[in-house]
Design a protein around this motif. Structure first.
Motif, short mmCIF file in Angstrom:
data_model
loop_
_atom_site.label_atom_id
_atom_site.label_comp_id
_atom_site.label_asym_id
_atom_site.label_seq_id
_atom_site.Cartn_x
_atom_site.Cartn_y
_atom_site.Cartn_z
N ALA A 81 3.27 2.25 0.77
CA ALA A 81 4.42 1.11 -0.23
C ALA A 81 5.16 1.00 0.69
O ALA A 81 5.97 -0.07 0.77
N GLU A 82 5.25 1.43 1.65
CA GLU A 82 6.79 1.59 2.89
C GLU A 82 5.75 -0.24 3.59
O GLU A 82 7.10 -1.37 4.09
N MET A 83 5.04 -0.32 3.33
CA MET A 83 3.86 -1.51 4.00
C MET A 83 3.75 -2.91 2.67
O MET A 83 3.52 -3.74 3.20
N SER A 84 3.65 -2.66 1.72
CA SER A 84 3.50 -3.48 0.63
C SER A 84 4.91 -4.10 0.10
O SER A 84 6.14 -3.56 0.29
N LEU A 85 4.54 -5.21 -0.78
CA LEU A 85 5.41 -5.05 -1.73
C LEU A 85 6.34 -4.57 -2.54
O LEU A 85 7.76 -4.96 -2.56
N CYS A 86 6.20 -3.40 -2.66
CA CYS A 86 7.04 -2.08 -3.00
C CYS A 86 7.74 -2.12 -2.18
O CYS A 86 8.63 -0.97 -2.75
N HIS A 87 8.23 -2.40 -1.23
CA HIS A 87 9.12 -1.46 -0.37
C HIS A 87 10.50 -1.07 -1.12
O HIS A 87 11.07 -2.62 -0.42
N ALA A 88 11.18 -0.08 -0.15
CA ALA A 88 12.64 -0.23 -0.99
C ALA A 88 12.73 -0.19 -1.63
O ALA A 88 14.35 -0.98 -2.55
N LEU A 89 11.77 -1.16 -2.84
CA LEU A 89 12.44 -0.70 -4.35
C LEU A 89 13.18 1.03 -4.89
O LEU A 89 12.86 1.98 -5.00
N SER A 90 13.90 0.81 -5.63
CA SER A 90 14.52 1.31 -6.17
C SER A 90 13.92 2.19 -7.25
O SER A 90 12.41 1.26 -7.57
N ARG A 146 11.05 -9.41 -0.47
CA ARG A 146 10.01 -9.52 -0.21
C ARG A 146 8.81 -9.90 -0.15
O ARG A 146 8.32 -10.42 0.65
N LEU A 147 8.74 -11.00 -1.47
CA LEU A 147 7.42 -11.43 -1.49
C LEU A 147 7.52 -12.49 -0.30
O LEU A 147 6.98 -12.74 0.05
N LEU A 148 8.66 -13.69 -0.52
CA LEU A 148 8.92 -14.53 -0.06
C LEU A 148 8.49 -14.37 1.50
O LEU A 148 7.88 -15.57 2.72
N ASN A 149 8.93 -12.86 2.32
CA ASN A 149 9.09 -12.96 3.87
C ASN A 149 7.78 -12.46 4.31
O ASN A 149 6.59 -13.19 5.51
#
Length: 246
Positions: free
Chosen positions: A27-36, A140-143
């Motif tokens: 999760a920390e490496m993917s699109l999900c990173h830092a989501l609540s 996050r996706l744009l990054n």
């Protein structure tokens, strides 16, 4: 009978579980990173976890771009077919990488699994709706898209300005940097792709790739403990060769 590599997977039949985000280890490496927790639940509600074997086509160039994928395990190769039937390898994806982003209604490339691979699949329409509600997810996706552009620019440099040895060394360094960015040991890298795949990516023959790797091994710069694995034993020398300093 058609070979396995010619058959696109029936993705819906591989759905496993109702909340793939709960057991995701990247999760920390993917699109999900830092989501609540709430945002993650919304993302999970529009996703499904799939598994495909080695050599399975995940997306086909020019097919409708109805889905996007996050690689959560294994690896994937990206390529385009030229009008004369030749193949141009355009990239390799590993856990944490995103797959299937399209600027129009069709995929611009094909993707095939290099080994047993797990992916998180999103409906493009549903994800676009969610991005409107969650601007930080859109950022996050744009990054991630920006990172793809950087990798594409690096490949252009490899193909246009470097010698065969410099290309192979630069390729190994790029894999090392990706491992390092994901908290791995930068000297130990995975090579799930074949020599022919590497050659297609670098614009070299399979024989040239094999010969270059053999020479690097004889020089003590790398070691190849097992098939599919490589260890960089002299990082500085590999870097110098990649930059044309040796």
């Amino acid at each position: 009978m058609r070979s396995r590599s010619q058959v696109a997977p029936k993705i819906d039949s591989h759905v496993s579980g109702h909340s793939p985000c709960e057991k995701c280890n990247i999760a920390e490496m993917s699109l999900c990173h830092a989501l609540s927790c709430d945002d993650l639940q919304q993302l999970s509600s529009i996703s499904s976890s799939i598994e495909v074997g080695k050599g399975v086509t995940i997306i086909n160039e020019q097919d409708p771009a109805n889905f996007l994928f996050n690689v959560t395990g294994g690896s994937v190769k990206l390529y385009k077919l030229l009008p004369d039937g030749r193949r141009q390898m355009t990239g390799f994806l590993f856990p944490g990488d995103f797959l299937g982003i399209a600027m129009n209604d069709c995929y611009a490339y094909s993707a095939e699994s290099l080994e047993d691979t797990r992916l998180c699949r999103f409906s493009r329409a549903k994800l676009e709706e969610l991005l409107k509600k969650l601007p930080h997810l859109e950022n996050r996706l744009l990054n991630m898209v920006s990172n793809e552009l950087v990798l594409a620019q690096d490949q252009m440099l490899l193909l246009g300005r470097k010698t065969a040895k410099e290309k192979v060394c630069s390729f190994l360094l790029s894999l090392s940097k990706r491992v390092q960015s994901k908290n791995g040991q930068a000297t130990n890298i995975s090579l799930p792709m074949g020599r022919s795949d590497i050659g297609d990516y670098l614009g070299l023959t399979t024989e040239t790739v094999s010969r270059t790797l053999t020479n690097l091994k004889k020089s003590g710069i790398i070691s190849i403990p097992t098939n599919g694995e490589l260890e960089i034993t002299d990082m500085q020398e590999l870097t110098d060769l990649a930059e044309g300093l040796d």
